[in-house]
Design a protein around this motif. Structure first.
Motif, mmCIF file in Angstrom:
data_model
loop_
_atom_site.group_PDB
_atom_site.id
_atom_site.type_symbol
_atom_site.label_atom_id
_atom_site.label_comp_id
_atom_site.label_asym_id
_atom_site.label_seq_id
_atom_site.Cartn_x
_atom_site.Cartn_y
_atom_site.Cartn_z
ATOM 1 N N PRO B 269 0.845 -1.197 0.000
ATOM 2 C CA PRO B 269 0.000 0.000 0.000
ATOM 3 C C PRO B 269 0.879 1.246 0.000
ATOM 4 O O PRO B 269 1.915 1.282 0.667
ATOM 5 N N SER B 270 0.443 2.234 -0.739
ATOM 6 C CA SER B 270 1.348 3.362 -0.954
ATOM 7 C C SER B 270 1.684 4.088 0.338
ATOM 8 O O SER B 270 2.753 4.674 0.454
ATOM 9 N N ILE B 271 0.796 4.024 1.316
ATOM 10 C CA ILE B 271 1.112 4.755 2.550
ATOM 11 C C ILE B 271 2.325 4.173 3.246
ATOM 12 O O ILE B 271 3.054 4.865 3.944
ATOM 13 N N VAL B 272 2.559 2.890 3.020
ATOM 14 C CA VAL B 272 3.722 2.258 3.633
ATOM 15 C C VAL B 272 5.005 2.890 3.098
ATOM 16 O O VAL B 272 5.990 3.030 3.817
ATOM 17 N N TYR B 273 4.970 3.298 1.840
ATOM 18 C CA TYR B 273 6.132 4.011 1.312
ATOM 19 C C TYR B 273 6.316 5.337 2.063
ATOM 20 O O TYR B 273 7.441 5.808 2.237
ATOM 21 N N LEU B 275 5.641 5.712 5.216
ATOM 22 C CA LEU B 275 6.298 5.317 6.461
ATOM 23 C C LEU B 275 7.792 5.182 6.249
ATOM 24 O O LEU B 275 8.609 5.657 7.042
ATOM 25 N N GLY B 362 -0.975 11.010 -9.171
ATOM 26 C CA GLY B 362 -2.287 11.061 -8.533
ATOM 27 C C GLY B 362 -2.305 10.572 -7.107
ATOM 28 O O GLY B 362 -3.364 10.458 -6.512
ATOM 29 N N GLU B 363 -1.156 10.281 -6.547
ATOM 30 C CA GLU B 363 -1.121 9.607 -5.256
ATOM 31 C C GLU B 363 -1.024 10.592 -4.090
ATOM 32 O O GLU B 363 -0.243 11.538 -4.122
ATOM 33 N N ALA B 365 -1.667 9.292 -0.498
ATOM 34 C CA ALA B 365 -1.413 8.616 0.782
ATOM 35 C C ALA B 365 0.045 8.640 1.231
ATOM 36 O O ALA B 365 0.318 8.931 2.392
ATOM 37 N N LEU B 368 1.143 11.764 2.993
ATOM 38 C CA LEU B 368 0.552 12.128 4.284
ATOM 39 C C LEU B 368 1.598 12.173 5.384
ATOM 40 O O LEU B 368 1.655 13.119 6.170
ATOM 41 N N VAL B 373 0.848 16.586 2.783
ATOM 42 C CA VAL B 373 -0.572 16.879 2.762
ATOM 43 C C VAL B 373 -0.757 18.044 3.724
ATOM 44 O O VAL B 373 -1.017 17.874 4.895
ATOM 45 N N TYR B 395 -7.443 16.720 -2.735
ATOM 46 C CA TYR B 395 -7.917 16.021 -1.551
ATOM 47 C C TYR B 395 -8.324 17.031 -0.480
ATOM 48 O O TYR B 395 -9.379 16.913 0.156
#
Ligand SMILES: Nc1ncnc2c1ncn2[C@@H]1O[C@H](COP(=O)(O)OP(=O)(O)OP(=O)(O)O)[C@@H](O)[C@H]1O
Ligand SMILES: Nc1ncnc2c1ncn2[C@@H]1O[C@H](COP(=O)(O)OP(=O)(O)OP(=O)(O)O)[C@@H](O)[C@H]1O
Ligand SMILES: [Mg+2]
Ligand SMILES: [Mg+2]
Lengths: 326, 438, 271, 494, 271
Positions: B269-273, B275, B362-363, B365, B368, B373, B395
């Motif tokens: 999942p992109s949010i892990v990147y 992290l 377009g990403e 997450a 964040l 963001v 967003y």
């Protein structure tokens, strides 16, 4: 490697506080043209505090916005990372309102209505059964005509906690279910949990996104009741019909006077070590807590922030000036 | 031989005009083709639907309501004690909104003493006029004391009302503009003082909490930096990694593991990147928060698997005879790959790049956790400065309460798509050049 | 073909050959494709300035052996070679040897025409360019023209040098590949059925070219055509089921082979 | 010298070496490059690499190692009472020292003299210069900071000298090695190969980074919640743990999330794969080049639309449409106009996500199908196969390995998507099998647990890391399985 | 090959030919590749139950003409055909005509072997399967075996029918392709240099096969080998630079051609 000296304030944290912080940041930059506008991150209270507590120095943020007070274990984590002197600042209150699509009639709700409509299990004939209610009309005639649907904040939101505390638990008590449940379940903790457990059959919909999503869902389902922040509601009055809670209309006045039951305080936290170090930080904080920003006539109030009573605001300013830390 | 001919008795003997099921097969052919057309149309239809839903909502964002009135740069208000020669702060901190309010009030004929009226007038003009008028004065201090015709930004609610986005039939209490203000709005419009102008602000301004002054300028620059970084890093690294894995690496358990691993990275999942970026780039390497450099690096890592997978597939598809030909001429393996194989694999590589970059563009997450963001009002000058990205802006605007942000959200999406198209046109043209059947 | 002059050349070369060492020496060459063994202890020496023809039924390992001579089989994943092959005095399977240099010295023309999907000019100029054989555009043009002419293709393509090499007919493509191999002027040229896609006139040209080249180069050619083997080669090697059945002077081979199998193979089709 | 300056100098050295090396090689060969083993440029590149590469390695090593050495030396110089404190406190003290050191660089000498002995004053002065100190420095810190600065200065000078010397030595040695038979190309190619290896190891490093950045926190989570409750729990209800109120324990069952992930992913693939594959086939086999050159980039736009747009599309258009449709159907069939499809459902999310995924399948497959050699098509057509038969029986099997790669990537993307699921299927973790009901995915929960108002030290937040690592392992297993299947299948075709 | 019996067959067939109409008739056939014209008004009739050989120098348009006969050139993007070609009485370029059926009736073997990346069995069974020529596994097995045997490949591959077809050697691959074409038992078989990758023994088998097939089928074969043309065909057509130079009985063609160019071409290499 060490980054070059930072020349603007960095803020992170609660998305509830974000709109207010944005207005302050923007007005701040306009009022103090020699400072850059602070950078305000969104990302939730938890994430904000985590970044806040990761250490002291330019590589870390200066201010964490929070829609709840910092937790004990978080404060400990902060200390462990060297973030010792933290100043807590309360900026005002966030009102939480219940509204449906504007096509509905006037609504009056009581906590116990919502409890009945949304609890996972209710007491019927002295027994805990899965919530049998299907239509609003089964509960309260003023509510939207049609099947029950509620869009409530997801469990990641601090608002959800307030909702459970001020509506579900309260409604549970009002409906007389607390005692009935206690009679059935001996474990006090579990009994309390039963009161606030929300049904999971698709009737109560968790919203992890923001109020825009709730608004869209209500637009798509006219019989749905949504939970909004007061500020958001104020901006979309033409599309929403707000409900009175226990016969009190939600407004800045009723909330700040404490008449309206569902609200919560908003905060931000400042690293004292950064004051006077990061250009503009001190000025930003002072500007934020000035009456120009958080007073009853201020832009934030206009946007929907419920200003704290005068004496509270004065106390906040005093504490900050005195450098009072937690 | 003879037994062969006789044994599978007559199977191979010439049959009289065979039935090879031509009708059925043609029906199948037509069906197959129809599936293709249907599939393609389905995709394009939904593209059209999506674009329509965006454009129909968003095109109005490219217009902005302005109030054009003569503004008196009253010395009385700006610099009462005539200190501006000695104290430059004076011009910066003057009460410009008051000037603007007075100008509009005058145009509407609202009396000086009508406090409620003046407040209503004030609500019709954007707070952003403070910056607008200040910039005028700072640029040219001579205008203090004169009267100039200025196009002032109308407040977001007036803008929405003028564009018909606020339902004016609901009771006055339940909307942001009062009947009085609507009346004034129409009055000004009839006089030609209030009207829609092309909204350059949405392209050049930084973010703002006031919809009328909000723009994607910062986000555009941030996205530009990030895409540049992704392109400059992910493309060569991805291609290099693919070349090694596909052409050089011995085929064994270990390279299998790497292959699987890369496929797996695509599923992270992109949010892990995000992290990872927080831990490595910000906490460990000490890069600044909210910087497009960090964003670019994180998106690079996220895009790499896409490019590697696409490139490997493309390399695999190059016929071995081409490699043999070059090797046979005494080209080294490296030369063979760079001179022949890579150009032939180029279309696939570019497809991977196009899709990877589109994804990265377009990403939200992963940004964040690295502080992108965020509300950023000032332009970044280098990739080390705080900035945001286009999807972030979308967003954040999507979550704004004000009505005027609704159209701007769609407007920002349109800008993002334009950005995407501009970004991809080069790659698409290049890909077309390389495409060839052999 | 003038048999007389050929015989004379043969004689002259034979004399020379007695003085010089073998160009390439294969000793106990075995090739495995994974588990499958495709060549069994082949001992075959390639004489310098000689055309050696490899014949044998389809699938007997001719191409396989040919590829071992410039290590093209390195590119086949599970292919393994044992034994020893030398070029001049260098063991070509030695660690020290630079396989790229080897392949520049031992060029190759393949069974299936495989032009690069580039222009005709680029197809030819690629080899000289990577080996730095031309110092300028003019020299390169000269090389390209000479190579194409030797391959008998110049007339047909001189007007469209910058069009795609894949748009040529099959035969033209193969001649293009031959021209490409010649362009880097290798010492040994390996040809895997170079004429199988050529018409007689083009074949004749290539055979003539082989004759010409023979003076300076060593050539190993795989062919299915007995006639061609007889026409172009001085030495012939016969493979069968992965084994070298016989290697001999071409004359002797086609008139009076030592091995019964050779006899059978040749006779099975002769006449 | 600052590191960027050193790098710049190295770059200049590289360019000079390249030119000189190339010239020298040509001179040796008497201008005839065919006499050289490699093209002259390779010799130039060789010299450049020999000059810069070792120098860069030394530089990097120095930059990494010297802080360790210097830091431990400075720490060693701390007073005994400080050394006696806990490791964390020493770390803090050292952080302060390095901030101080950085600050003292900014100060002028007089300023240091003036405030050096007065910690509070020092802190203020530094503050005005933009250097933040966590507290008032203790006196020993000022001394240590001085040491630190001095050592850093020396280290930097030595480093600069060493790096430049290494570069020059490398250049000289390699220059002397240039000769006819010297295999410059092989050397250069070996370096390129090294670079390729490094590039491919980035994937590994990323993996290690991802695992590392999640593992410790996941460990904390499993310290608080038993693993079996997490892995085999069937209820996901983490509650909230904010501000110490209702401290009820949450339930962290993974199963419902996993089911939702697979279910929604499956539906998405059911939409994307047929549509994408057929689009690819149509574009590569039937459509005119013009149509293809327009349609392909257009479809690729679908991959570039931010997912939040898809999310709102699902929320405001697709979801209500399906809901009303189902109500109508129900009304016609049973007379009871009750919708059986919820506005947010697995179906809605899968469908919309499928649309987003179309270009992942179509564009990649299109390239791969186009690359299938024409001879194969001819062979089949020549036997009297129709075009579709050729595609189905010859082209697609030949393209299969590549197509499977594309599908894997598509599936991966489906698993990693958040925004569409949030808006189209909701965030309610439910365990059921009806595609018309809402469910949610692991990724959604990772994002929402990380970005909410939850206390960051609580299991409610930490569970995100556990979810992340679990998802990582699961998709890894799926990928291994997929590779295994592809291998097995492909063996038939080679 | 027994010349006597061959002559007898020839005679018998000749007689038959006088009765039957032409199997395929090409009238004013021109082919353009984009701007480039590759064939110029070719008028060539293919007789039934006859082997017609197309010869000519490389690039003269033999393959191009062959491909017009079963419309394989439809698959080349910018290829355009004018003129008229009939099969029996059907105009094959008519809108009404079905190209799939046409190709099932007019089969083709290509110049470069192009086995499908599937097993040998699947390569052969592919055609019969799509045309529904076998009713069960047993029938299919029979077809596969018969086809492979006729192509002289059965012995070599019968133990590995389910291994990949691309793993075969070049010659084996080509025979596989021939077997594949035979398997759908077309009326006309077009062969584009089917033997150019085959060794003499395999070639002989294929030629024998052509002889056998001739009784029932009409065969058009492109070849570079004059000998092969002479051996297998009854009619020969000579192309040059896209033009049909001469079409005649093979015997006559190789002994006493009408056209000087044919004479030159054949003589240029004969002997
Ligand atoms: N890449 C490969 N993998 C496995 N087996 C192979 C491979 N290449 C060739 N073979 C096998 O090795 C044997 C020898 O093949 P080779 O190509 O050398 O034959 P050949 O004599 O050149 O035949 P032809 O005249 O048909 O080209 C054959 O049985 C073939 O099937
Ligand atoms: N696809 C194509 N596009 C453009 N030109 C082509 C194409 N195919 C063939 N040609 C040209 O058409 C002419 C005739 O080609 P064709 O393949 O028919 O020759 P051929 O007689 O079969 O030669 P060969 O014996 O070498 O196979 C040649 O000049 C060739 O370059
Ligand atoms: Mg071979
Ligand atoms: Mg041809």
């Amino acid at each position: 490697g060490v980054a070059a000296a930072r020349d603007q304030v960095q803020v992170a944290g609660s998305s509830t506080v974000l709109p207010y912080a944005k207005i302050v940041a923007e007005t701040f930059a306009e009022t103090f043209p020699n400072f850059k506008a602070p950078v305000v991150e969104s990302g939730g209270t938890g994430g904000g505090l985590k970044a806040f507590c990761s250490g002291v120095g330019e590589g870390t943020i200066d201010v964490a916005n929070a829609s709840r007070p910092i937790n004990k274990s978080e404060a400990e984590a902060c200390k462990a990372a060297g973030v010792n002197d933290v100043q807590e600042i309360r900026i005002g209150y966030d009102g939480i309102v219940f509204a449906a699509d504007s096509s509905n009639g006037d609504m009056k709700i009581e906590p116990k209505d919502l409890y009945k409509a949304l609890a996972a299990e209710v007491v019927v004939d002295g027994k805990l059964v899965a919530n049998p209610y299907k239509n609003w009309s089964d509960i309260n005639a003023t509510l939207p005509k049609g099947p029950i649907a509620a869009y409530i904040p997801g469990s990641k939101h601090g608002t959800r906690e307030v909702f459970e505390e001020k509506i579900m638990a309260e409604g549970c008590k009002e409906a007389g279910a607390t005692d009935a449940i206690k009679a059935l379940i001996t474990d006090a903790k579990q009994a309390a949990a039963k009161c606030v457990a929300v049904r999971k059959d698709g009737v109560a919909v968790d919203i992890d996104g923001d109020y825009t999503e709730t608004l869209a869902r209500i637009a798509a389902n006219k019989t749905g009741l949504g939970v909004f922040g007061l500020a958001f509601y104020e901006n979309n009055k033409d599309k929403l019909k707000v409900a009175t809670v226990s016969n009190v209309v939600a407004s800045t006045e009723t909330i700040s006077s404490g008449k309206y039951p569902v609200s919560r305080p908003l905060f931000f936290y400042v690293k004292k070590a950064h004051l006077g170090v990061i250009p503009g930080l001190k000025e930003y904080v002072e500007f934020f807590i000035s009456d120009d920003m958080v007073g009853p006539e201020s832009p934030l109030a206009e946007y929907g922030l419920v200003a704290a009573p005068d004496d509270q605001r004065e106390q906040v300013r005093k504490d900050f000036a005195a450098g009072k830390t937690m | 031989m003879t037994d062969v001919v006789s044994s599978p008795a007559g199977v191979l003997a010439k049959p009289a005009r065979r039935d090879i099921g031509i009708k059925r097969r043609y029906a199948a052919e037509r069906r197959f083709r129809a599936y293709g057309i249907a599939a393609l149309s389905f995709g394009l239809l939904f593209l059209a639907l999506l674009l329509w839903s965006v454009v129909s909502k968003g095109y109005t964002a490219f217009q902005q309501t302005m109030i054009t009135v003569p503004v008196e740069f009253s010395e009385q208000i700006i610099d009462k004690d005539n200190e501006r020669a000695t104290d430059p702060q004076k011009l910066l901190t003057a009460n410009y909104p008051l000037i603007a309010r007075n100008a509009v009030a005058k145009a509407l004929g609202v009396a000086e003493g009508d406090r409620a009226g003046l407040r209503a007038v004030n609500q019709m003009i954007s707070d952003a006029v403070r910056g607008q008028l200040r910039d005028m004065v700072v640029a040219n201090p001579q205008i203090v004391g004169t009267t100039q015709t200025v196009s002032l930004l109308a407040a977001g609610d007036v803008d929405s009302a003028f564009k018909g986005q606020i339902d004016l039939t609901v009771t006055e209490n339940n909307r942001k503009v009062s009947d009085q203000q609507v009346g004034w709005m129409n009055q000004l419009a009839e006089a030609g003082a209030l009207g829609k102008h092309f909204n350059t602000g949405i392209f050049v301004n930084g973010n703002s909490s006031r919809p009328e002054a909000a723009g994607v300028g910062v986000a555009l620059i941030g996205s530009f930096y990030m895409m540049l970084i992704v392109l400059v890093l992910a493309l060569p690294i991805g291609v290099a990694a693919s070349i090694y894995l596909e052409e050089f690496a011995p085929k064994n358990k270990f390279t299998d593991l790497i292959e699987v691993n890369i496929n797996n990275l695509a599923a992270v999942p992109s949010i892990v990147y995000g992290l990872l970026g927080l831990a490595v780039f910000i906490n460990f390497m000490g890069l600044p928060r909210s910087a497009s450099l960090v964003g670019g690096l994180v998106l690079t890592l996220m895009t790499l698997p896409t490019i590697i997978i696409a490139t490997r597939a493309a390399l695999k598809a190059v016929p071995p005879s081409i490699r043999a030909a070059a090797l046979g001429l005494g080209a080294s393996k490296m030369q063979t790959i760079f001179h022949h194989v890579l150009p032939l694999a180029m279309p696939g590589i570019l497809t991977g790049t196009i899709i990877g970059l589109a994804h990265a563009l377009g990403e939200t997450a992963p940004l964040l956790l690295i502080g992108m963001v965020a509300f950023v009002a000032n332009y970044p000058t280098t990739p080390m400065d705080p900035s945001t990205a286009l999807p972030v802006q979308i967003y954040m605007w999507a979550n704004e309460a004000e009505r005027a942000f609704v159209e701007r959200t769609s407007g920002a999406i349109i800008i993002l798509l334009l950005f995407l198209i501009v970004m991809n046109v080069g790659a698409i043209l290049l890909r077309r050049r390389f495409e060839r059947r052999w | 073909m003038n048999m007389l002059s050929e015989a004379a050349v043969e004689k002259a070369l034979d004399k020379k050959m007695n003085e010089v060492a073998y160009k390439m020496i294969g000793k106990d060459v075995s090739v495995y494709y994974g588990e499958k063994r495709a060549l069994f202890d082949v001992n075959l020496n390639v004489r310098e300035n000689t055309v050696t023809a490899l014949i044998g039924p389809s699938g007997c390992g001719k191409s396989t052996f040919l590829r071992t001579l410039n290590r093209m089989n390195d590119t086949i994943e599970n292919c393994r070679v044992t034994g020893k092959i030398t070029l001049d005095t260098d063991d070509i399977y030695d660690k020290e040897i630079d396989v790229v240099e080897l392949r520049a010295r031992v060029g190759m023309v393949f069974q299936k025409p495989n032009p690069f999907p580039k222009s005709i000019y680029e197809n030819i100029s690629y080899g000289p360019r990577i080996h730095g054989l031309a110092r300028g555009k003019a020299e390169m043009d000269a090389i390209v023209e000479a190579s194409l002419q030797r391959a008998g293709l110049w007339g047909e393509v001189k007007d469209r040098l910058h069009e795609g090499g894949t748009g040529l007919s099959g035969g033209q493509q193969q001649r293009l590949c031959i021209a490409r191999a010649i362009a880097v002027s290798p010492e040994v040229i390996l040809m895997d059925e170079p004429c199988s896609a050529l018409d007689p006139i083009a074949t004749a040209k290539v055979e003539e070219l082989i004759h010409e080249l023979r003076a300076n180069y060593t050539i190993v050619i795989v062919t299915h055509s007995m006639q061609q083997a007889a026409r172009v080669s001085q030495r012939t090697a016969m493979f069968h089921l992965g084994q070298l059945v016989e290697e001999n002077d071409t004359d002797k081979m086609f008139t009076n082979p030592d091995d019964q199998r050779t006899q059978d193979y040749i006779m099975g089709r002769f006449g | 010298m600052s590191t960027p300056l050193i790098l710049l100098i190295l770059a200049i050295i590289a360019v000079v070496c390249y030119v000189v090396g190339t010239r020298h090689a040509l001179a040796i060969a008497g201008g005839l490059s065919s006499k050289l083993h490699s093209r002259p440029g390779y010799y130039g590149a060789f010299v450049a690499i020999c000059a810069v590469l070792p120098a860069a390695v030394v530089l990097a090593a120095w930059l990494i190692a010297s802080p360790f050495y210097i830091n431990s030396t400075v720490r060693g110089g701390f007073p005994e009472d400080v050394k006696a404190r806990s490791v964390a406190e020493q770390g803090l003290a050292f952080g302060m020292v390095s901030s101080l050191a950085r600050g003292m660089d900014v100060l002028t000498l007089e300023e240091i003299d003036r405030v050096g002995s007065n910690p509070a004053e020092l802190r203020n002065t530094l503050g005005t210069k933009g250097v933040a100190l966590a507290g008032d420095p203790e006196p020993y810190m000022v001394a240590s900071a001085g040491d630190l600065n001095a050592m850093n200065k020396i280290s930097n000078r030595v480093m600069t000298a060493v790096v430049l010397i290494v570069a020059l030595i490398g250049a000289g040695l390699s220059y002397n090695r240039i000769s006819h038979r010297f295999r410059a190309r092989n050397r250069v190619e070996r370096v390129i190969l090294g670079a390729l290896v490094v590039a491919s190891s980035i994937a590994i490093i990323t993996t290690v980074g991802i695992v590392m950045s999640m593992l410790t926190e996941a460990g904390h989570f499993f310290g608080r919640v038993p693993a079996w409750e997490f892995f085999f729990g069937t209820v996901w209800d983490p509650r909230f743990a904010a501000a110490g109120t209702t401290a009820s324990e949450g339930q962290f069952g993974l199963i419902p999330l996993l089911l939702g992930t697979l279910y929604i992913g499956l539906v998405a693939m059911l939409v994307a794969v047929p549509v994408g594959l057929f689009s690819a086939i149509y574009m590569s086999e039937y459509a005119s080049p013009r149509l293809r050159s327009v349609a392909k980039p257009l479809l690729e736009v679908l991959a570039g639309i931010p997912t939040i747009v898809y999310g709102f599309f699902a929320l405001t258009t697709v979801g209500p449409f399906l809901r009303d449709l189902s109500a109508d159907i129900n009304g016609i069939v049973t007379g009871n106009a009750m919708n059986f499809i919820q506005a947010q459902s697995v179906l809605t999310a899968g469908f919309v996500m499928g649309i987003m995924l179309i270009p992942y399948v179509s564009s990649l497959s299109d390239d791969i199908i186009t690359a299938v050699p024409r001879a194969l098509r001819d062979g089949s057509l020549g036997l009297g196969a129709t075009k579709s038969e050729t595609i189905k029986k010859v082209v697609m099997p030949a393209a299969l390995p590549g197509v499977v790669g594309a599908l894997l990537m598509t599936a991966s993307r489906a698993i990693g998507e958040t925004m569409i699921v949030v808006l189209a299927a909701g965030v309610a973790a439910r365990m059921q099998l009806n595609p018309f009901e809402p469910m949610t995915t692991v990724t959604v929960k990772i994002v929402s647990q990380l970005t909410g108002d939850l206390e960051f030290t609580s299991p409610q937040t930490l569970v995100a890391f556990a979810l992340g690592i679990t998802l990582f392992v699961i998709t890894l297993c799926l990928n291994i399985y997929a590779l295994f299947i592809v291998r097995k299948y492909r063996e038939q075709y080679e």
